[in-house]
Design an enzyme around this catalytic site. Structure first.
Site, short mmCIF file in Angstrom:
data_model
loop_
_atom_site.label_atom_id
_atom_site.label_comp_id
_atom_site.label_asym_id
_atom_site.label_seq_id
_atom_site.Cartn_x
_atom_site.Cartn_y
_atom_site.Cartn_z
N LYS A 107 9.50 33.60 -78.72
CA LYS A 107 10.94 33.74 -78.95
C LYS A 107 11.66 34.42 -77.81
O LYS A 107 12.88 34.36 -77.72
CB LYS A 107 11.19 34.47 -80.26
C1 LIG Z 1 8.98 32.54 -85.16
C2 LIG Z 1 7.52 32.32 -85.03
C3 LIG Z 1 6.92 31.12 -85.41
C4 LIG Z 1 7.69 30.01 -86.07
O1 LIG Z 1 8.63 29.40 -85.21
P1 LIG Z 1 9.80 28.51 -85.79
O2 LIG Z 1 10.62 28.10 -84.63
O3 LIG Z 1 10.55 29.36 -86.76
O4 LIG Z 1 9.15 27.36 -86.49
C5 LIG Z 1 5.57 30.95 -85.18
N1 LIG Z 1 4.82 31.92 -84.63
C6 LIG Z 1 5.36 33.10 -84.24
C7 LIG Z 1 4.49 34.13 -83.65
C8 LIG Z 1 6.73 33.33 -84.42
O5 LIG Z 1 7.26 34.48 -84.06
#
Ligand SMILES: *Cc1c(COP(=O)(O)O)cnc(C)c1O
Length: 433
Positions: A107
Site C-alpha cells: 500500500k
Molecule cells: C490491503 C492488503 C491486502 C488486500 O488488498 P486489496 O487491494 O484490499 O485487495 C492484502 N495484503 C495486505 C498485506 C494488505 O495490506
C-alpha cells in the site's frame, strides 16, 4: 481523461476532482472513460526502459493535464523509490515482493502517489483537506506515512481495536503531527461504515473538506499497476506470460492488475486469493454475489465482507460473467491452510511467507496444479515481520526486525478511543475545524 461514476448519476470529472473527492456525489466509484493502451513497442522492449519511465507512461494518460509532466515525473520517482524484486521460490512459483517500502506493505505505492498528488492539488488553497480512512491493517500505516507532514492535509484514521498487529498499530498511532488515529471498539466493517456515513453527511461535508484515501480513490488505485509492469520486466519466459495471484480484500490491488492487463500487459490468468471471507470465490462459482459480515482471520488486511472495488472489476469486463470467469479464478483459504503453507514453504524452500502471502501462494499452487503447463507469481503483499506472533510460532524461525521497524518498537502509542457510533465520529470531526 475524464472519470465517470459507476452509479451513473454524477457529472464526469477530471483526475484532479476525482482525487480530491474520492467518491462521486452519487456514492459511486470513479472509473476512467477509456482504458488507455500501452504501446506494444514498450511491452516488447520493456527491459530497455527504467522503472520510472514505465510508471510515467502508465499513469500519464490517467492524470492528463491536471499535473504538469515535470511534477508528475518527480511524484512517480519518489513513489517507486525502492525495490520490487521478483524472487524465485521453486520451478513454478515466484514471489513479487512488495514489502520493501517504508511501511513494509504494497500500500506504500498507492499511498505515496496519492498523498503527493493531493499535496499538489491543495497547494495555494485556503481550505484544509481532511483525509478520512478506515483500515483493516495496512492502509492506515501506509496512508499515515505517505501523508505525514504534507502541508494543508490532515489525516484521520479509524482502525478496529485489537484487530491489527502490534507493528501495524504502532505505524499509525505514533506519528502525531497531522495524523490522528481513532481506535474503534468494533470491526473493520464498522470503521468503513462510519467513514461512508461521514462522506454522506451534509452537515459534515459543508463544514469540512473530506476525502478518502482508501483504494476507492483513483490516485491510490491506479498507480498499483506499476509493479505488474516491473514484474514483467523481470519475468524470464516472456513468450509464456505469468499467471498472477493477488491476495485480495477490497480487491483494489487485483483490479489494478486487471487494468494493466486491459492496457496491454501480457498476463495468462489472474487468481484472486481470499481467506475465509469468500464472497468472490462463491460468486465465481455460483454467479450470485452475496456480501457478508467480515470474519476475523490470520490475514487480517483481507478481512473484508463486501469488497468495494469489485464493481470496477465487473466494469473492466463489461459486466460479462463469462468473460470475467475466463480470466479470473478465485480460491478461499482457511487459517489452518495458511499456517500449513507458511510452515511447509519455509521447510521446503526456506522462504518465509507472511499470512497474506501464504494465502496467495496456496491459491496459486492450486490453480497451477489444475494447469500444469503454466507458471506464475503471487504478490507478497507484506513483510512477515508485521505479523511476528503468527509467523514465528508457525515457522519456528525468529524474524529479523528490519531497521525501519526497530525505531517504532520503543515509541508510545497515541490513539483516541471511540465506540462504533457515527455520532461520536461526527462530533470529533466537527471539533477539529
Ligand atoms: C490491503 C492488503 C491486502 C488486500 O488488498 P486489496 O487491494 O484490499 O485487495 C492484502 N495484503 C495486505 C498485506 C494488505 O495490506
Amino acid at each position: 481523461m475524464l472519470y465517470y461514476s459507476l452509479n451513473n448519476q454524477s457529472p464526469k470529472v477530471s483526475f484532479r476532482e476525482a482525487t480530491i473527492a474520492g467518491q462521486a456525489p452519487d456514492k459511486g466509484l470513479y472509473f476512467p472513460e477509456v482504458i488507455p493502451s500501452i504501446s506494444q513497442d514498450v511491452i516488447q522492449n520493456i527491459n530497455s526502459y527504467s522503472k520510472a519511465e514505465i510508471a510515467l507512461k502508465v499513469i500519464q494518460p490517467y492524470v492528463g493535464d491536471t499535473i504538469p509532466e515535470a511534477v508528475l515525473k518527480r511524484i512517480v520517482e519518489e513513489t517507486i523509490d525502492f525495490e520490487f524484486p521478483l524472487v524465485k521460490i521453486n520451478d513454478k512459483i515466484d514471489a513479487l515482493e512488495l514489502f520493501h517500502g517504508p511501511t513494509l506493505a504494497f500500500k506504500d505505492v498507492g499511498a505515496r502517489f496519492m498523498s503527493r498528488c493531493l499535496g499538489y492539488f491543495v497547494q495555494g488553497q485556503n481550505k484544509k483537506v481532511t483525509v478520512l480512512v478506515a483500515t483493516s491493517g495496512d492502509t492506515g500505516g501506509a496512508v499515515a506515512n505517505g501523508f505525514y507532514g504534507v502541508d494543508g492535509v490532515d489525516v484521520v484514521i479509524l482502525y478496529p481495536s485489537g484487530k491489527v498487529s502490534n507493528i501495524q498499530e504502532l505505524q499509525l498511532t505514533t506519528l502525531g503531527k497531522n495524523v490522528t488515529a481513532l481506535e474503534i471498539n468494533g470491526r473493520f466493517d464498522d470503521c468503513q461504515r462510519m467513514v461512508k456515513q461521514a462522506f454522506a453527511d451534509q452537515e459534515l461535508t459543508s463544514q469540512l473538506f473530506l476525502t478518502s484515501a482508501n483504494s476507492i480513490n483513483v490516485a491510490r488505485w491506479l498507480p498499483q499497476q506499476f509493479y505488474y509492469f516491473f514484474a514483467y520486466q523481470q519475468w524470464q519466459d516472456k513468450g509464456n506470460p505469468p499467471v498472477i495471484c493477488v491476495p485480495s480484500g477490497n480487491f483494489g490491488n487485483i483490479c489494478a492488475g486487471l487494468m494493466a492487463y486491459a492496457s496491454g500487459l501480457p498476463v495468462k490468468h489472474f487468481v484472486a486469493a481470499c481467506n475465509a471471507n469468500d464472497i468472490v470465490p462463491s460468486y465465481l462459482q455460483t454467479g450470485n454475489y452475496h456480501p457478508k459480515e467480515a470474519v476475523a482471520t490470520l490475514s487480517n488486511a483481507m478481512d473484508v465482507g463486501n469488497p468495494s472495488n469489485f464493481v470496477r472489476i465487473l466494469q473492466i469486463f463489461n459486466n460479462e460473467f463469462h468473460t470475467l470467469k475466463e480470466k479470473l479464478s478465485s480460491y478461499s483459504v482457511t487459517d489452518e491452510e495458511t499456517e500449513q503453507t507458511i510452515s511447509e514453504v519455509y521447510k521446503e524452500f526456506n522462504y518465509l511467507l507472511d499470512p497474506h502471502g501464504a494465502v496467495g501462494y496456496l491459491s496459486l499452487e492450486r490453480y497451477l496444479n489444475e494447469h500444469p503447463a503454466q507458471k506464475g507469481y503471487f504478490l507478497e503483499t507484506a513483510h512477515p515481520v508485521k505479523f511476528p506472533d503468527a509467523v514465528e510460532r508457525i515457522s519456528g524461525h525468529k524474524i529479523e526486525v528490519p531497521q525501519s521497524v526497530q525505531g517504532l518498537l520503543s515509541k508510545q502509542k497515541i490513539s483516541i478511543s471511540m465506540e462504533p457510533d457515527f455520532d461520536q465520529l461526527k462530533a470529533y470531526l466537527l471539533s477539529t475545524r
